[in-house]
Design an enzyme around this catalytic site. Structure first.
Site, mmCIF file in Angstrom:
data_model
loop_
_atom_site.group_PDB
_atom_site.id
_atom_site.type_symbol
_atom_site.label_atom_id
_atom_site.label_comp_id
_atom_site.label_asym_id
_atom_site.label_seq_id
_atom_site.Cartn_x
_atom_site.Cartn_y
_atom_site.Cartn_z
ATOM 1 N N ASN A 15 -24.836 20.539 35.932
ATOM 2 C CA ASN A 15 -24.925 21.526 34.844
ATOM 3 C C ASN A 15 -24.014 22.678 35.240
ATOM 4 O O ASN A 15 -24.371 23.511 36.077
ATOM 5 C CB ASN A 15 -26.371 21.989 34.668
ATOM 6 C CG ASN A 15 -26.558 22.865 33.443
ATOM 7 O OD1 ASN A 15 -25.601 23.374 32.874
ATOM 8 N ND2 ASN A 15 -27.808 23.065 33.052
ATOM 9 N N ARG A 97 -24.264 17.886 31.585
ATOM 10 C CA ARG A 97 -24.647 18.630 30.393
ATOM 11 C C ARG A 97 -23.377 19.209 29.779
ATOM 12 O O ARG A 97 -22.678 19.992 30.404
ATOM 13 C CB ARG A 97 -25.608 19.765 30.745
ATOM 14 C CG ARG A 97 -26.004 20.590 29.516
ATOM 15 C CD ARG A 97 -26.560 21.940 29.894
ATOM 16 N NE ARG A 97 -26.782 22.761 28.699
ATOM 17 C CZ ARG A 97 -26.824 24.084 28.706
ATOM 18 N NH1 ARG A 97 -26.664 24.737 29.838
ATOM 19 N NH2 ARG A 97 -27.011 24.750 27.599
ATOM 20 N N HIS A 185 -28.686 23.925 22.741
ATOM 21 C CA HIS A 185 -29.883 23.731 23.566
ATOM 22 C C HIS A 185 -30.579 22.409 23.248
ATOM 23 O O HIS A 185 -31.780 22.255 23.420
ATOM 24 C CB HIS A 185 -30.877 24.900 23.394
ATOM 25 C CG HIS A 185 -30.376 26.197 23.928
ATOM 26 N ND1 HIS A 185 -30.497 27.388 23.255
ATOM 27 C CD2 HIS A 185 -29.727 26.496 25.082
ATOM 28 C CE1 HIS A 185 -29.968 28.366 23.953
ATOM 29 N NE2 HIS A 185 -29.480 27.852 25.071
ATOM 30 N N HIS A 212 -36.611 28.498 22.810
ATOM 31 C CA HIS A 212 -35.903 28.379 24.086
ATOM 32 C C HIS A 212 -35.330 29.755 24.411
ATOM 33 O O HIS A 212 -34.294 30.153 23.867
ATOM 34 C CB HIS A 212 -34.784 27.338 23.970
ATOM 35 C CG HIS A 212 -33.985 27.168 25.226
ATOM 36 N ND1 HIS A 212 -34.108 26.073 26.057
ATOM 37 C CD2 HIS A 212 -33.039 27.962 25.802
ATOM 38 C CE1 HIS A 212 -33.278 26.200 27.081
ATOM 39 N NE2 HIS A 212 -32.625 27.349 26.950
ATOM 40 N N LEU A 213 -36.035 30.478 25.271
ATOM 41 C CA LEU A 213 -35.674 31.860 25.566
ATOM 42 C C LEU A 213 -35.245 31.973 27.024
ATOM 43 O O LEU A 213 -36.061 31.902 27.945
ATOM 44 C CB LEU A 213 -36.854 32.800 25.299
ATOM 45 C CG LEU A 213 -37.485 32.727 23.900
ATOM 46 C CD1 LEU A 213 -38.637 33.715 23.790
ATOM 47 C CD2 LEU A 213 -36.444 32.990 22.825
ATOM 48 N N ARG A 245 -25.138 38.123 25.015
ATOM 49 C CA ARG A 245 -24.537 37.708 23.754
ATOM 50 C C ARG A 245 -25.233 38.398 22.585
ATOM 51 O O ARG A 245 -26.439 38.630 22.625
ATOM 52 C CB ARG A 245 -24.603 36.193 23.601
ATOM 53 C CG ARG A 245 -23.584 35.452 24.433
ATOM 54 C CD ARG A 245 -23.788 33.954 24.359
ATOM 55 N NE ARG A 245 -24.559 33.458 25.487
ATOM 56 C CZ ARG A 245 -25.015 32.211 25.599
ATOM 57 N NH1 ARG A 245 -24.794 31.335 24.637
ATOM 58 N NH2 ARG A 245 -25.707 31.844 26.665
ATOM 59 N N PRO A 288 -35.191 40.997 30.752
ATOM 60 C CA PRO A 288 -36.289 41.779 30.174
ATOM 61 C C PRO A 288 -37.221 42.391 31.216
ATOM 62 O O PRO A 288 -37.781 43.468 30.983
ATOM 63 C CB PRO A 288 -37.034 40.754 29.304
ATOM 64 C CG PRO A 288 -35.999 39.745 28.950
ATOM 65 C CD PRO A 288 -35.110 39.649 30.162
ATOM 66 N N GLY A 334 -36.334 30.092 30.860
ATOM 67 C CA GLY A 334 -36.701 31.089 31.876
ATOM 68 C C GLY A 334 -37.591 32.201 31.379
ATOM 69 O O GLY A 334 -38.638 32.497 31.978
ATOM 70 N N GLU A 385 -34.030 19.764 31.159
ATOM 71 C CA GLU A 385 -32.783 19.229 30.615
ATOM 72 C C GLU A 385 -32.152 18.203 31.551
ATOM 73 O O GLU A 385 -31.544 17.227 31.090
ATOM 74 C CB GLU A 385 -31.807 20.373 30.367
ATOM 75 C CG GLU A 385 -32.267 21.363 29.316
ATOM 76 C CD GLU A 385 -31.591 22.714 29.430
ATOM 77 O OE1 GLU A 385 -30.957 23.129 28.445
ATOM 78 O OE2 GLU A 385 -31.705 23.339 30.509
#
Length: 399
Positions: A15, A97, A185, A212-213, A245, A288, A334, A385
């Protein structure tokens, strides 16, 4: 680890990102491919002053990647680490991937020079990931042409999108040229489509939204375990606000930046991909957790968090409208898997759907975090994944 010390054969998964390469080996010697990687790790900090090799068995070693091609050097480090770990155990295939497979690739495929040349055409649509996966493929084609390589596309899962979800409101000729909503994703969402029925039974096949965060973020609305709508579109810039982004943006703002403020296309692209999102609004961090720690004394950190949550809530509301209701909301990746406070804030703003949260379960990142009286089940499901990619590669190379 409770896995065989020496597998009979392995599938390797790469990946590749711009500054890191994650790798995983899956034991392919038995009838079933275990979901847990037998061994793996990552090289991170490629191109920086302090690159490191870290493996899941505790190795953490500084690297010297000082040549003209540090990415090639990092791939060489990974090859040597895998060779030392495996000894004579054969690698059956390498799965990659690949973020973008375009409009034609709805399934994984074997990599050759022609495939590699075609996939280069999608680099402008996924500049943070696409060129690096292709670089790894090219190196292996040159050095190990006998080793099967399989490209597994993040866009493939979304080929079930109906036409109304593919179209952009541009002249139709643009759609015919490939300007359409692709979705991303997909390997993560494909894993959820496989594992959620095991955990939630028939509920998973109903009206489901998976969030998917992570540093990149998107939502996928699924019905019958198939993608029917998603927030990312033509590129991985679209939809939710992310770590660096911007997510969905008024195109007039971009025109203003270029026409009035004088940004050229490269400067504008760098801003949208690397200087926006949580980092851009806060001026502090793309994580965050760091912003939560500072929000009481820093209004910009508080504003970044509020906008991050609001954009997620707004898009969940839109997808609920598309689905005609909601049975299951799933957090993954994550942030989704590990940041209970972010989940709490999102669910709190979805009160109109009569969601309820079990605070103890949420704090523990439990598999089900909704309260007994919640009208919608809220779940946390780690993504995988790498296993999805390894599974596809094994299916393509198995005799």
């Amino acid at each position: 680890m409770n896995l065989p010390a020496t597998p009979g054969a392995v599938i390797a998964v790469l990946n590749c990102g711009s500054s890191s390469i994650k790798f995983a080996l899956f034991d392919a010697g038995g009838a079933e491919l275990p979901r847990q990687a037998w061994w793996g790790g990552k090289v991170q900090g490629i191109g920086s002053a302090q690159p490191r090799l870290q493996t899941q068995d505790g190795l953490d070693r500084a690297l010297a990647l000082g040549g003209d091609e540090p990415y090639h050097d990092a791939l060489a480090v990974i090859r040597e680490a895998i060779r030392a770990r495996l000894g004579e155990v054969p690698v059956l295939a390498v799965a990659h991937r690949v973020v973008h497979g375009g409009a034609h690739h709805a399934a994984p495929l074997r990599v050759d020079a022609a495939v590699l040349a075609e996939l280069r055409g999608y680099i402008p649509l996924a500049p943070l990931h696409q060129p690096f996966a292709l670089e790894a493929m090219e190196v292996l084609l040159q050095q190990r042409p006998d080793l099967p390589q399989v490209a597994c596309f993040d866009t493939a899962f979304h080929h079930s999108l109906p036409l109304v979800e593919q179209l952009l409101p541009l002249p139709y000729a643009a759609y015919e040229r490939g300007l359409r909503r692709y979705g991303f994703h997909g390997l993560s969402y494909e894993y959820q489509s496989l594992v959620l029925p095991e955990r939630h039974g028939e509920l998973a096949g109903g009206r489901c939204i998976v969030a998917h965060l992570g540093s990149g973020a998107s939502l996928c609305a699924m019905r019958g375990l198939r993608s029917v709508a998603t927030t990312m579109g033509f590129s991985a810039l679209d939809g939710l606000m992310m770590g660096t982004r911007c997510g969905a943006l008024d195109p007039g703002a971009l025109l203003y930046l270029m026409e009035v403020e004088g940004l050229d296309v490269h400067e504008a692209g760098h801003m949208l991909y690397h200087e926006s999102g949580l980092l851009g609004v806060s001026g502090q961090s793309a994580d965050p957790r760091a912003l939560i720690a500072r929000e009481a004394e820093d209004p910009r950190c508080a504003a970044a968090l509020a906008l991050f949550v609001r954009r997620i809530v707004r898009e969940i509301g839109a997808l609920v409208a598309v689905l005609g209701g909601l049975d299951l909301l799933v957090f993954t990746a994550g942030i989704g898997e590990h940041q209970a406070e972010v989940r709490r804030r999102i669910v709190a703003e979805l009160g109109f759907l009569h969601l309820g949260l079990d605070d103890t379960a949420n704090a523990a990142n439990a598999a089900v975090i909704s309260s007994a009286g919640s009208a919608v089940r809220v779940a946390v499901e780690p993504t995988n994944e790498e296993w999805v990619a390894a599974r596809h590669a094994r299916a393509l190379v198995r005799p």
